[in-house]
Motif scaffolding. Structure first.
Motif, PDB file in Angstrom:
ATOM      1  N   GLU A 260      44.020  29.494  52.919  1.00 54.10           N
ATOM      2  CA  GLU A 260      44.818  30.276  54.564  1.00 54.10           C
ATOM      3  C   GLU A 260      44.570  31.485  55.414  1.00 54.10           C
ATOM      4  N   ARG A 261      43.584  32.216  54.308  1.00 55.15           N
ATOM      5  CA  ARG A 261      42.824  33.153  55.738  1.00 55.15           C
ATOM      6  C   ARG A 261      42.844  33.799  56.182  1.00 55.15           C
ATOM      7  N   ALA A 262      41.364  32.133  56.414  1.00 56.40           N
ATOM      8  CA  ALA A 262      40.728  31.774  57.263  1.00 56.40           C
ATOM      9  C   ALA A 262      40.989  31.753  59.330  1.00 56.40           C
ATOM     10  N   GLN A 263      42.118  31.918  59.987  1.00 59.67           N
ATOM     11  CA  GLN A 263      42.331  31.437  59.946  1.00 59.67           C
ATOM     12  C   GLN A 263      43.289  32.202  60.870  1.00 59.67           C
ATOM     13  N   TYR A 264      43.261  33.495  60.054  1.00 57.08           N
ATOM     14  CA  TYR A 264      43.971  34.849  60.763  1.00 57.08           C
ATOM     15  C   TYR A 264      43.012  36.482  60.337  1.00 57.08           C
ATOM     16  N   LEU A 265      41.410  35.712  60.342  1.00 60.71           N
ATOM     17  CA  LEU A 265      40.210  36.628  60.498  1.00 60.71           C
ATOM     18  C   LEU A 265      39.126  36.486  61.434  1.00 60.71           C
ATOM     19  N   ALA A 266      38.223  37.299  61.732  1.00 60.33           N
ATOM     20  CA  ALA A 266      37.390  37.497  62.627  1.00 60.33           C
ATOM     21  C   ALA A 266      36.680  37.826  61.631  1.00 60.33           C
ATOM     22  N   SER A 267      36.547  39.026  60.338  1.00 61.13           N
ATOM     23  CA  SER A 267      35.366  38.835  59.410  1.00 61.13           C
ATOM     24  C   SER A 267      35.869  39.333  58.318  1.00 61.13           C
ATOM     25  N   THR A 268      34.646  38.758  57.535  1.00 62.11           N
ATOM     26  CA  THR A 268      35.391  39.415  55.952  1.00 62.11           C
ATOM     27  C   THR A 268      33.539  39.967  55.295  1.00 62.11           C
ATOM     28  N   GLU A 269      34.262  41.338  54.151  1.00 55.10           N
ATOM     29  CA  GLU A 269      32.630  42.538  53.988  1.00 55.10           C
ATOM     30  C   GLU A 269      33.170  41.856  52.509  1.00 55.10           C
ATOM     31  N   VAL A 270      31.954  41.258  51.523  1.00 52.15           N
ATOM     32  CA  VAL A 270      32.977  41.493  50.370  1.00 52.15           C
ATOM     33  C   VAL A 270      32.107  42.410  49.781  1.00 52.15           C
ATOM     34  N   THR A 271      31.648  43.372  49.168  1.00 47.07           N
ATOM     35  CA  THR A 271      31.247  43.900  48.483  1.00 47.07           C
ATOM     36  C   THR A 271      31.644  44.480  46.791  1.00 47.07           C
ATOM     37  N   PHE A 272      30.348  43.627  45.535  1.00 50.23           N
ATOM     38  CA  PHE A 272      30.903  43.729  44.370  1.00 50.23           C
ATOM     39  C   PHE A 272      30.472  45.088  43.921  1.00 50.23           C
ATOM     40  N   LEU A 273      31.045  46.057  42.888  1.00 48.83           N
ATOM     41  CA  LEU A 273      31.151  47.265  42.974  1.00 48.83           C
ATOM     42  C   LEU A 273      30.568  47.162  40.706  1.00 48.83           C
ATOM     43  N   SER A 274      29.622  47.857  40.798  1.00 44.80           N
ATOM     44  CA  SER A 274      29.427  48.364  39.619  1.00 44.80           C
ATOM     45  C   SER A 274      30.125  50.279  38.992  1.00 44.80           C
ATOM     46  N   GLU A 275      31.389  49.660  37.809  1.00 47.67           N
ATOM     47  CA  GLU A 275      31.509  51.011  38.040  1.00 47.67           C
ATOM     48  C   GLU A 275      30.728  51.874  37.144  1.00 47.67           C
ATOM     49  N   LEU A 276      30.864  52.779  37.198  1.00 48.63           N
ATOM     50  CA  LEU A 276      29.653  54.334  36.699  1.00 48.63           C
ATOM     51  C   LEU A 276      30.859  55.225  36.065  1.00 48.63           C
ATOM     52  N   THR A 277      31.524  55.978  36.395  1.00 49.88           N
ATOM     53  CA  THR A 277      32.677  56.774  35.663  1.00 49.88           C
ATOM     54  C   THR A 277      34.017  56.724  36.510  1.00 49.88           C
ATOM     55  N   GLY A 278      35.027  57.254  36.240  1.00 54.56           N
ATOM     56  CA  GLY A 278      36.100  57.489  36.752  1.00 54.56           C
ATOM     57  C   GLY A 278      36.989  57.657  35.912  1.00 54.56           C
ATOM     58  N   LYS A 279      38.417  57.726  36.274  1.00 56.12           N
ATOM     59  CA  LYS A 279      39.588  57.184  36.103  1.00 56.12           C
ATOM     60  C   LYS A 279      40.456  56.364  36.227  1.00 56.12           C
ATOM     61  N   ARG A 280      40.867  55.369  35.408  1.00 49.93           N
ATOM     62  CA  ARG A 280      41.717  53.890  35.344  1.00 49.93           C
ATOM     63  C   ARG A 280      42.238  53.413  34.937  1.00 49.93           C
ATOM     64  N   PRO A 281      43.285  52.870  35.077  1.00 42.73           N
ATOM     65  CA  PRO A 281      43.930  52.085  34.173  1.00 42.73           C
ATOM     66  C   PRO A 281      43.858  51.109  32.790  1.00 42.73           C
ATOM     67  N   SER A 282      44.412  51.613  31.835  1.00 39.67           N
ATOM     68  CA  SER A 282      43.533  50.937  30.483  1.00 39.67           C
ATOM     69  C   SER A 282      44.527  48.983  30.402  1.00 39.67           C
ATOM     70  N   PRO A 283      42.872  48.573  29.966  1.00 40.73           N
ATOM     71  CA  PRO A 283      43.522  47.091  30.050  1.00 40.73           C
ATOM     72  C   PRO A 283      44.979  46.508  28.979  1.00 40.73           C
ATOM     73  N   PRO A 284      45.522  45.749  29.939  1.00 39.73           N
ATOM     74  CA  PRO A 284      47.256  45.619  28.586  1.00 39.73           C
ATOM     75  C   PRO A 284      46.352  44.987  27.341  1.00 39.73           C
ATOM     76  N   ALA A 285      47.128  45.894  26.617  1.00 38.66           N
ATOM     77  CA  ALA A 285      47.447  45.798  24.766  1.00 38.66           C
ATOM     78  C   ALA A 285      47.579  44.450  24.154  1.00 38.66           C
ATOM     79  N   VAL A 286      46.274  43.293  23.632  1.00 40.97           N
ATOM     80  CA  VAL A 286      47.245  42.375  23.381  1.00 40.97           C
ATOM     81  C   VAL A 286      47.319  42.225  21.904  1.00 40.97           C
ATOM     82  N   SER A 287      48.461  41.680  22.136  1.00 40.68           N
ATOM     83  CA  SER A 287      49.400  40.987  21.453  1.00 40.68           C
ATOM     84  C   SER A 287      49.586  40.384  20.548  1.00 40.68           C
TER      85      SER A 287
END
Length: 108
Positions: A81-108
């Motif tokens: 559905e999104r294309a009808q609202y957009l003039a352009s889309t730019e996607v950048t895939f990222l490689s994580e080097l370092t930082g602070k982020r939430p931990s993945p949820p624990a698997v029960s």
């Protein structure tokens, strides 16, 4: 810290009306995304001086979590559905080097 799977997406909407409609589509999509355990961050921003632009930062626990996100019906609906609202889309895939982020949820 390394790991996770992230991307940055910049959408430029057609006009102010399209921006509002795109925002509504995103809000509906987020209802489903909130239940995805492997989606750690799905944040939408607009640059201060660019009211027609939406920037998404998405962080997944791993590539499999991203693939699971892409397979969800709410995501497929947004991608279709999104294309009808957009003039352009730019996607950048990222490689994580370092930082602070939430931990993945624990698997029960």
């Amino acid at each position: 810290m390394t790991g996770g799977f992230a991307l940055w997406v910049r959408f430029t909407t057609l006009d102010a009306t399209a921006a509002q409609q795109f925002d509504a589509l995103v809000a509906r999509t987020l209802e489903g995304i909130r239940h995805e355990t492997g989606t750690l961050i799905y944040a939408v921003h607009t640059p201060e001086a660019e009211p027609l632009v939406r920037c998404f930062y998405e962080l997944y626990a791993d590539r499999a979590a991203f693939d699971a996100h892409e397979a969800q019906q709410h995501t497929k609906d947004m991608l279709r559905e999104r294309a009808q609202y957009l003039a352009s889309t730019e996607v950048t895939f990222l490689s994580e080097l370092t930082g602070k982020r939430p931990s993945p949820p624990a698997v029960s």
